[in-house]
Design an enzyme around this catalytic site. Structure first.
Site, PDB file in Angstrom:
ATOM      1  N   LYS A   1      -2.794 -19.236 -21.962  1.00  0.00           N
ATOM      2  CA  LYS A   1      -3.668 -20.103 -21.476  1.00  0.00           C
ATOM      3  C   LYS A   1      -4.059 -21.114 -22.624  1.00  0.00           C
ATOM      4  O   LYS A   1      -4.378 -20.659 -23.894  1.00  0.00           O
ATOM      5  CB  LYS A   1      -4.698 -19.687 -20.862  1.00  0.00           C
ATOM      6  CG  LYS A   1      -5.912 -20.431 -20.234  1.00  0.00           C
ATOM      7  CD  LYS A   1      -6.863 -19.652 -19.595  1.00  0.00           C
ATOM      8  CE  LYS A   1      -8.064 -19.133 -20.354  1.00  0.00           C
ATOM      9  NZ  LYS A   1      -9.104 -18.539 -19.786  1.00  0.00           N
TER      10      LYS A   1
ATOM     11  N   ARG B   1     -11.072 -14.653 -13.008  1.00  0.00           N
ATOM     12  CA  ARG B   1     -10.886 -13.476 -14.107  1.00  0.00           C
ATOM     13  C   ARG B   1     -12.213 -13.221 -14.698  1.00  0.00           C
ATOM     14  O   ARG B   1     -12.482 -12.015 -15.112  1.00  0.00           O
ATOM     15  CB  ARG B   1      -9.655 -13.878 -14.884  1.00  0.00           C
ATOM     16  CG  ARG B   1      -9.585 -14.848 -16.017  1.00  0.00           C
ATOM     17  CD  ARG B   1     -10.475 -14.474 -17.328  1.00  0.00           C
ATOM     18  NE  ARG B   1     -10.124 -15.072 -18.448  1.00  0.00           N
ATOM     19  CZ  ARG B   1     -10.926 -15.303 -19.384  1.00  0.00           C
ATOM     20  NH1 ARG B   1     -12.223 -15.137 -19.305  1.00  0.00           N
ATOM     21  NH2 ARG B   1     -10.361 -16.066 -20.339  1.00  0.00           N
TER      22      ARG B   1
ATOM     23  N   ALA C   1     -22.043 -16.212 -23.882  1.00  0.00           N
ATOM     24  CA  ALA C   1     -21.440 -16.410 -25.305  1.00  0.00           C
ATOM     25  C   ALA C   1     -19.927 -16.458 -25.516  1.00  0.00           C
ATOM     26  O   ALA C   1     -19.481 -15.310 -25.301  1.00  0.00           O
ATOM     27  CB  ALA C   1     -22.305 -15.585 -26.145  1.00  0.00           C
TER      28      ALA C   1
END
Length: 330
Positions: free
Chosen positions: A71, A115, A224
């Site tokens: 990715k 995801r 984060a």
């Protein structure tokens, strides 16, 4: 042999949450068993554009199937206001591990949302109270939607409290889900006193304190994703059972990165990696567990697992656009 091109609509349709959650859970288990390869996420920092690129390659073998992919993703916070583009854009290359043939090129932005929601659902399933019916969300951006959709797959959520200073974002969220849940705007403390809380903001100064959560709230700390980002106060983290997705990523760029770097938190304060809990080598929630926190930085194996689901379903349905990326006659 063709490569399948899958746009965001295809990914959305074929990344069915039940299947993606199961695949992500299998990926966490494979990671714990050592049947994955996942080089560290690499960054290209572009301060002149207030953004960065990340490359995320991975291979995993669950025992039932194996898969590989890469990715290429970014985070550009100015995109929505300045360019009418999402903050996060991504492209996923999904490959056959045996031959390296690129089976699919698919939208990685929707894949990331799916995801990420699935990872929170896996953690919620193992760490939230069994009878959780209320969900709080801090931050009403795009990630908030998949947090709710995924978590409802593992807990019977009835009431949702969303907190965001942008009233228009809150209104859109309430409109999107008001016919399925009891959804309302609320303060951070009201959201935090739900059974489950997901924080999905890009802040660097903590906005959720110990007093803002319930005694048994499970928190999915999602926002984060780079060094310096920090949504939860040190006091809250010190009081919680902390579960992480990956030690290297979390201590570098996850929710714990700031207090860990300052030695406010140490390895002794980390209860487990989520894979340990999935395979049963470490307990999840017990009767003695109070507040729990899942520090989710997002792992490349999650993307590959989700891409596996999307590709398999799209292929079965004969959907997507096949094209000849590789000349196989040579």
């Amino acid at each position: 042999m063709n490569t399948l091109l899958l746009d965001s609509g295809d990914v959305d349709e074929h990344a069915r949450f039940g299947d993606v959650i199961d695949a992500v859970e299998q990926a966490f288990a494979a990671f714990e068993r050592g049947t994955t390869q996942m080089p560290a996420k690499s960054y290209i920092d572009l301060p002149q554009y207030n953004g960065d690129f990340r490359s995320m390659p991975a291979y995993l073998n669950t025992g039932d199937w194996d898969a590989a992919g890469l990715k290429w993703v970014n985070v550009h916070p100015d995109n929505p206001a300045d360019h009418d583009l999402p903050t996060v854009l991504g492209t996923m290359i999904y490959s056959d591990p045996e031959t390296a043939f690129p089976l699919a090129i698919m939208d990685g932005t929707m894949l990331t949302m799916k995801r990420t929601g699935a990872a929170a659902a896996v953690a919620t399933d193992h760490l939230a109270v069994e009878d959780a019916t209320t969900l709080g969300i801090v931050g009403a951006g795009v990630q908030s939607y998949t947090q709710l959709e995924a978590i409802t797959e593992v807990r019977p959520i009835e009431e949702v409290v969303v907190s965001d200073p942008d009233e228009e974002r809150v209104r859109r969220f309430v409109d999107a889900f008001g016919d399925r849940f009891e959804v309302r705007a609320g303060s951070i403390a009201e959201a935090g006193h739900c059974d489950v809380l997901s924080t999905v903001t890009p802040v660097e100064d903590p906005i959720v304190g110990l007093e803002d959560v319930g005694d048994h709230t499970h928190v999915n700390a999602i926002g984060a994703d780079a060094a310096g980002k920090h949504e939860l106060s040190d006091e809250l983290l010190q009081s919680a059972t902390i579960v992480i997705d990956d030690h290297e990523q979390c201590t570098h760029s996850g929710e714990i990165n700031v207090p860990y770097g300052a030695k406010v938190l140490t390895d002794a304060d980390i209860h487990a990696e989520i894979g340990e809990i999935v395979v049963g080598s470490t307990a999840g929630r017990t009767d003695e567990t109070g507040i729990s926190v899942f520090d989710s930085t997002g792992l490349a194996i999650q993307d590959v697992a989700a891409a596996h689901v999307v590709y398999e379903h799209a292929s079965e349905a004969d959907e997507g656009l096949p094209f000849g990326l590789i000349d196989t006659d040579r």
